[in-house]
Scaffold this active site. Structure first.
Site, PDB file in Angstrom:
ATOM      1  N   GLU A  78       0.759  -1.259   0.052  1.00  0.00           N
ATOM      2  CA  GLU A  78       0.107  -0.012   0.077  1.00  0.00           C
ATOM      3  C   GLU A  78       0.807   1.286   0.112  1.00  0.00           C
ATOM      4  O   GLU A  78       1.817   1.373   0.459  1.00  0.00           O
ATOM      5  CB  GLU A  78      -1.006   0.121   1.285  1.00  0.00           C
ATOM      6  CG  GLU A  78      -1.984  -0.995   1.263  1.00  0.00           C
ATOM      7  CD  GLU A  78      -2.942  -1.029   2.365  1.00  0.00           C
ATOM      8  OE1 GLU A  78      -2.804  -0.256   3.382  1.00  0.00           O
ATOM      9  OE2 GLU A  78      -3.930  -2.082   2.759  1.00  0.00           O
ATOM     10  N   HIS A 123      -8.029   1.060   1.966  1.00  0.00           N
ATOM     11  CA  HIS A 123      -7.781   0.968   3.494  1.00  0.00           C
ATOM     12  C   HIS A 123      -8.613   1.925   4.078  1.00  0.00           C
ATOM     13  O   HIS A 123      -8.144   2.487   5.092  1.00  0.00           O
ATOM     14  CB  HIS A 123      -6.388   0.786   3.839  1.00  0.00           C
ATOM     15  CG  HIS A 123      -5.989   0.078   5.051  1.00  0.00           C
ATOM     16  ND1 HIS A 123      -4.822  -0.492   5.196  1.00  0.00           N
ATOM     17  CD2 HIS A 123      -6.838  -0.249   6.086  1.00  0.00           C
ATOM     18  CE1 HIS A 123      -4.799  -1.206   6.404  1.00  0.00           C
ATOM     19  NE2 HIS A 123      -6.122  -0.805   7.012  1.00  0.00           N
TER      20      HIS A 123
END
Length: 399
Positions: free
Chosen positions: A258, A281
């Site tokens: 990420e 997220h």
């Protein structure tokens, strides 16, 4: 004392610590490796979220560090053993964003069942596609929850309130809530549920737990959600099953890799698939959850520094103490071997220190004893306690 808060932690955390006299530095992004080592060398408190990796090397570079606050649920990004060995307390927020994650899961289940993303795109493209084909209510459908912790169990309750039949699987023996039914194996759950939602923790053993074999066991045209940890799922296997149509739709909020800062580029093999909802997220990213997390974890850090209260620490023994009334408080974190308390108390007695109160707790290889004494402590006494071979860390709290 100095606190460093990374990853855009809620401003209330900064306020609470500043009100207690901390010099607070904040940063929006995560720090790792040499950047983190350089940033925390003189820091007393460190606040992070999920992306900053607090390694043993980083901990060793911060001799003043008293505690780390994980302003999130997971703590797998922190070397908990290394922190404990240095007497550094770690706190997290195991409950604060539970509801936010659950609501996102429910929203995504409904969105996939009703093909809302397809309908939305069609209208934006100028196409009026008013049709019930392929759209279903969630009432009466089966939901399989993998991981029945704080989030999984609350999802169970909310889903059942919507009329879903809930099945769950957990490696621990968990009490079923409502009418949820426990499955004896992951395979049993996958063969039963029409929608599967993952809510496992970040332990290393969960890496890659969901791949081609697990997708193959799922019922044809099932829905799949992952809102827990990115490394749990084989994304290539998920893509293959989405393209083939075996999995009808997926919602993914977490990814193996990420970006560290908002606005950084993002690449995933799941991009471009019409039956996939991708979110960055944000399961716990509501204003309500982030406010609560900021207040809760900052409060734990504040209480630990002020009083040595380790309640809800994930890596140290639990010592529930409040504000001291004596002249000084000794916080002695030590190796959990017989005789340490007697030796330490002998040193106090030999140096004329009268004990007003004392609380001891042990956990695994560590012990924490908090001792209030009614008179100031001499440098010689402190040196003797520090010199004990079992001493991990020693802190004196006094006016």
């Amino acid at each position: 004392m100095k606190a460093l808060l990374l990853e855009n932690i809620h401003a209330d955390a900064q306020r609470l610590l500043a009100e207690r006299g901390f010099e607070v530095e904040v940063a929006k992004g995560a720090l790792d490796g040499d950047d983190l080592v350089a940033a925390i060398h003189d820091v007393d408190l460190l606040g992070i979220r999920s992306k900053t990796q607090v390694t043993a090397e980083a901990l060793a570079s911060a001799p003043n560090l008293l505690a780390v606050g994980a302003f999130c649920i997971g703590t797998n990004q922190i070397d908990l053993n290394a922190a404990a060995e240095r007497g550094v307390a770690v706190f997290n927020a195991p409950f604060s964003n539970t509801r936010s994650v659950v609501e996102l899961a429910i929203a995504e289940i409904i969105a996939m069942a009703r093909h809302l993303t397809d309908k939305n795109k069609a209208l934006h493209d100028g196409v009026w596609d008013k049709s019930a084909k392929g759209a279903h209510e969630v009432r009466g459908r089966t939901l399989g929850i993998v991981g029945y912790g704080n989030i999984g169990s609350q999802l169970s309750v909310v889903a059942e309130a919507l009329g879903m039949q809930v099945y769950f699987y957990d490696i621990a023996d968990k009490l079923a809530l409502g009418n949820a039914r426990r499955c004896n194996s992951l395979e049993e759950l996958l063969e039963t549920a029409e929608t599967v939602s993952l809510h496992v923790d970040g332990r290393a053993g969960n890496a890659g737990m969901f791949g081609a074999e697990q997708f193959a066991r799922m019922r044809p045209r099932s829905l799949f959600l992952n809102l827990c940890r990115g490394f749990v799922v084989d994304h290539e296997a998920l893509r293959d099953n989405l393209v083939s149509g075996h999995i009808a739709g997926a919602s993914v909020d977490v990814f193996p890799e990420e970006p560290k800062v908002a606005g950084d580029p993002f690449v995933s093999s799941l991009q471009g698939l019409p039956n996939v909802i991708l979110t960055p997220h944000v399961g716990g990213s509501t204003e309500e959850a982030q406010l609560d997390i900021g207040q809760y974890v900052a409060g734990k850090l504040r209480d630990y520094v002020a009083d040595a209260n380790t309640t809800m620490s994930v890596n140290l023994p639990q010592v529930a103490v409040t504000g001291r009334t004596a002249a000084a408080r000794i916080v002695h974190i030590h190796q959990n071997v017989p005789g340490v308390l007697a030796t330490a108390n002998g040193i106090l007695a030999d140096n004329g220190a009268n004990i007003d109160s004392q609380t001891l707790s042990t956990r695994g290889s560590l012990g924490v004893v908090v001792t209030d004494v009614g008179s100031p402590l001499s440098p010689e006494l402190i040196d003797k306690l520090q010199a004990l071979p079992e001493t991990v860390s020693l802190r004196i709290i006094s006016d």
